[in-house]
Design an enzyme around this catalytic site. Structure first.
Site, PDB file in Angstrom:
ATOM      1  N   GLY A 135      43.267   5.044  38.442  1.00  0.00           N
ATOM      2  CA  GLY A 135      43.090   6.339  39.093  1.00  0.00           C
ATOM      3  C   GLY A 135      41.634   6.653  39.312  1.00  0.00           C
ATOM      4  O   GLY A 135      40.771   5.777  39.172  1.00  0.00           O
ATOM      5  N   ASN A 136      41.350   7.874  39.687  1.00  0.00           N
ATOM      6  CA  ASN A 136      39.956   8.302  39.855  1.00  0.00           C
ATOM      7  C   ASN A 136      39.814   9.752  39.426  1.00  0.00           C
ATOM      8  O   ASN A 136      40.791  10.397  39.069  1.00  0.00           O
ATOM      9  CB  ASN A 136      39.494   8.081  41.304  1.00  0.00           C
ATOM     10  CG  ASN A 136      40.310   8.890  42.288  1.00  0.00           C
ATOM     11  OD1 ASN A 136      40.256  10.111  42.292  1.00  0.00           O
ATOM     12  ND2 ASN A 136      41.112   8.207  43.109  1.00  0.00           N
TER      13      ASN A 136
END
Ligand code: CTP
Length: 408
Positions: A208-209
């Site tokens: 993810g980020n």
């Protein structure tokens, strides 16, 4: 510190005005609450007096030597009427002065924001819509009501937006004047992606980020306040939908891509503010990857995700604006804007909103500052401010490029 007049008219949503008042005082403002007599059927004056620390009167016959009906309006920096009932909108549009609130509206030189809340039938009635149009024509900001559950079992447009959303937009008007929220997106369909995609590795893990989705949320909120019909394609954002906005939740880049292509049909503007993962794991394990098992991974093979922005640029009909976002840092090859100009040319979008992330200043923060680069060579600086204020600056740059013949 600013002087805010909080007008409250007599609808059941008046109880939410206490939360809005709280938001204003917590932001350091001096708030004078001016309820209509009807509002006091729903919330007592003592509540408003205790929360504001200021006296509360409803009629022009109190504090006569102070000439309150003139002074309160004249000295205000902002008037917010929340909730604004159908009756209050009608009286304001007619220029009546039959209580302290309407008298205040006639003497205010500052920006005025009306936040309507009423039953759907009353909101949609041509009389109310005419009154709203009259107030907007005179320069007032009239927010659209939220869609959802009303008092009783019915639902539709008419709910008061969340106090936090109203406070965020009021702050934009306080800083930028009523001109910060013009109705320039009325009849326009806007599709915005926000948040960050998650690319699964197995049933419990993902790549993810750090995108919080806050800037995308602000873009949606401000676009709705400026009259647009807004769809928000939200990747993994845990926040309530902004008022008047339809949220389409997605998880992965592939899901975001499918949703954006479907929602872009008929859109006047498409904004890609989501942080889309450039890569995803080549395979997703059907069961949890366990340490010490035969299937324990030593490396993760990645494959490229499609570039959704580039696809939206390639597939757009004439007249549709496509806006990209870029988080850039300067390096030996060039400064932030040099890299951003190259990205704008590479992606082929009409506008690129550039965030300088050199000092780790954007993710999850409540403030932002951007430069909006245009394919026509323009560069518009949007100064540091709340994400709603930055959203207002971005929409002004976008609005100036909309095809005047477009919209409905
Ligand atoms: N974007 C997209 N699809 C992707 C990756 C990015 O639509 N798979 C969009 C983002 O929403 C944003 C813009 O593209 O609007 C900028 O993304 P960025 O990843 O910064 O661009 P890249 O071309 O990948 O640049 P870089 O080489 O700097 O990573």
């Amino acid at each position: 510190m600013s002087r805010i007049v909080l007008g409250v008219s007599g609808g059941v949503a008046a109880y939410k005005a206490a939360l809005l008042l709280r938001a204003f005082t917590e932001a350091g403002h001096d708030v004078r609450v001016v309820p209509t007599p009807g509002a006091l059927h729903f919330v007592g004056a003592a509540t408003f007096e205790a929360l504001s620390g200021n006296p509360v009167t409803t009629d022009v016959w109190s504090d006569v030597p102070e000439v309150a009906h003139v002074r309160i309006g004249q000295t205000a920096d902002l008037v917010v009427v929340a909730p604004a009932t159908a009756d209050l909108l009608a009286r304001a549009a007619a220029g009546r002065a039959d209580d302290l609130l309407t008298a205040t509206l006639l003497t205010a030189h500052c920006p005025v924001v009306f936040v309507p809340a009423m039953h759907t039938e009353m909101w949609l009635h041509p009389a109310t819509q005419d009154n709203v149009a009259t107030l907007r024509r005179r320069g007032a900001v009239v927010l659209p009501p939220a869609v959802g559950r009303l008092t009783g079992p019915d639902s539709g447009p008419g709910r008061l937006p969340e106090p936090a959303d109203i406070a965020a937009l009021a702050a934009v008007v306080l800083d930028g004047g009523a001109g910060a929220l013009p109705q320039d997106l009325t009849g326009r369909r806007v599709v915005i992606s926000a948040g960050g995609t998650r690319e699964p590795l197995d049933p419990v893990r993902y790549l993810g980020n750090r995108s919080s989705g806050k800037q995308g949320w602000a873009l949606a909120r401000v676009a709705a306040a400026r009259g647009a019909d807004v769809v928000l394609v939200a990747a993994n954002v845990d926040a309530p939908a902004p008022f008047g906005v339809r949220v389409v939740p997605v998880g992965t880049a592939e899901e975001l891509r499918t949703a954006m292509h479907a929602e872009a049909a008929g859109a006047d503007v498409v904004v890609m503010s989501a942080a889309v993962a450039d890569f995803r794991p080549a395979g997703v394990a059907a069961t949890k990857l366990k340490k010490g098992s035969a299937g324990e991974p030593t490396a993760v093979e990645l494959v490229r995700n499609p570039d959704v922005l580039a696809e939206l640029v390639a597939g757009r009909p004439p007249g549709r604006l496509v806006v990209g976002f870029a988080a850039e840092t300067g390096d030996d090859d060039g400064d932030v804007l040099t890299h951003a100009r190259a990205k704008l040319a590479r992606k082929g979008c009409d506008l690129l909103v550039v965030n300088d992330v050199s000092a780790g200043q954007v993710f999850g923060r409540s403030e932002n500052a951007v430069v909006v680069l245009g394919a026509d060579g323009s560069a518009t600086e949007v100064p540091r401010g709340s994400k709603d204020a930055v959203a207002a600056g971005i929409w002004t740059a976008v609005g100036a490029r909309l095809d005047p013949a477009g919209g409905r």
